[in-house]
Design a protein around this motif. Sequence first.
Motif, short mmCIF file in Angstrom:
data_model
loop_
_atom_site.label_atom_id
_atom_site.label_comp_id
_atom_site.label_asym_id
_atom_site.label_seq_id
_atom_site.Cartn_x
_atom_site.Cartn_y
_atom_site.Cartn_z
N LYS A 60 44.59 7.46 17.22
CA LYS A 60 45.46 6.36 17.57
C LYS A 60 44.67 5.34 18.39
O LYS A 60 43.79 5.70 19.16
N HIS A 61 44.98 4.08 18.17
CA HIS A 61 44.25 3.01 18.82
C HIS A 61 45.21 2.12 19.59
O HIS A 61 46.31 1.82 19.13
N LYS A 62 44.77 1.69 20.78
CA LYS A 62 45.58 0.82 21.63
C LYS A 62 44.99 -0.59 21.68
O LYS A 62 43.79 -0.76 21.88
N VAL A 84 48.40 1.86 17.27
CA VAL A 84 48.28 1.99 15.82
C VAL A 84 47.82 3.39 15.48
O VAL A 84 46.82 3.87 16.02
N ASP A 85 48.54 4.04 14.58
CA ASP A 85 48.14 5.34 14.07
C ASP A 85 47.29 5.10 12.82
O ASP A 85 47.80 4.61 11.80
N GLU A 86 46.04 5.43 12.90
CA GLU A 86 45.11 5.14 11.80
C GLU A 86 45.43 5.92 10.54
O GLU A 86 45.17 5.47 9.42
N ASP A 87 46.01 7.10 10.69
CA ASP A 87 46.26 7.95 9.52
C ASP A 87 47.37 7.41 8.64
O ASP A 87 47.22 7.31 7.41
N ASP A 88 48.52 7.10 9.24
CA ASP A 88 49.66 6.69 8.42
C ASP A 88 50.00 5.20 8.54
O ASP A 88 51.00 4.74 8.00
N LYS A 89 49.15 4.45 9.28
CA LYS A 89 49.31 3.00 9.44
C LYS A 89 50.60 2.61 10.16
O LYS A 89 51.07 1.48 10.08
N SER A 90 51.19 3.56 10.89
CA SER A 90 52.37 3.23 11.67
C SER A 90 51.95 2.57 12.99
O SER A 90 50.79 2.68 13.41
N PHE A 91 52.89 1.88 13.61
CA PHE A 91 52.56 1.19 14.86
C PHE A 91 53.80 1.10 15.75
O PHE A 91 54.94 1.22 15.28
#
Length: 224
Positions: free
Chosen positions: A3-5, A139-146
Amino acid sequence: MPKHKIAVISDTHSLLRPEIIEKIKECELIIHAGDIASKETAEEIEALGTTYFVRGNADKDGWADEIPVSREIELWGLYIFMIHNRKQIKVDLSDKDIVIYGHSHKYSEEYKGNVCYFNPGSCGQRRFHQDITMAILTVDEDDKSFSFEKVDCSSYLTAESKKLPDKDMAKLIKGIMKQMDAGKPVDEIVRRNRVEEGLVRQILQIYTTHQGIDVQGILDKMDR
């Protein structure tokens, strides 16, 4: 899951607050939706990490000429469109995930179809009655959710404040008078207006002890 901030800010207006800096330091990237207002502030923000700027109406005098009015970026599979003033959008954005804008100084998150329109509010010079806010976009890199986390750095206005312009103090007084007439208790008036209790009581004392007094009359009698 990685996950990215991302720090999302706008309308700094030549003021980068220490509490905003600390929040930015928690993030990998910075998005600024315009009205930086000075080259020095832009450089201060860039020194904190990779920054994506767009130019606002307060970004003038040549130093901001190379900053785009709008831009599109992709971050970990999310497609983001940036612009300062939402009213200036002239293109179809239905293929974007997020539209980030500023200008109004009001925090807002709303969806049009599958597109999130997001304004982090203002984290610089305060317009009275508007909170000092930014956001952290995760941002969750795996499922592209945010998701967005609101960060409110507003301070309560004190009775000793001498920086608030008379026109903004007049707006505050008018609002407090209306709330008092509506029977609102002091603690609710404090919360609604983000002011300290001492200031509310000072205004109410003048209002209740001077029959027929108007906003300007209260303003003239306040110990400021």
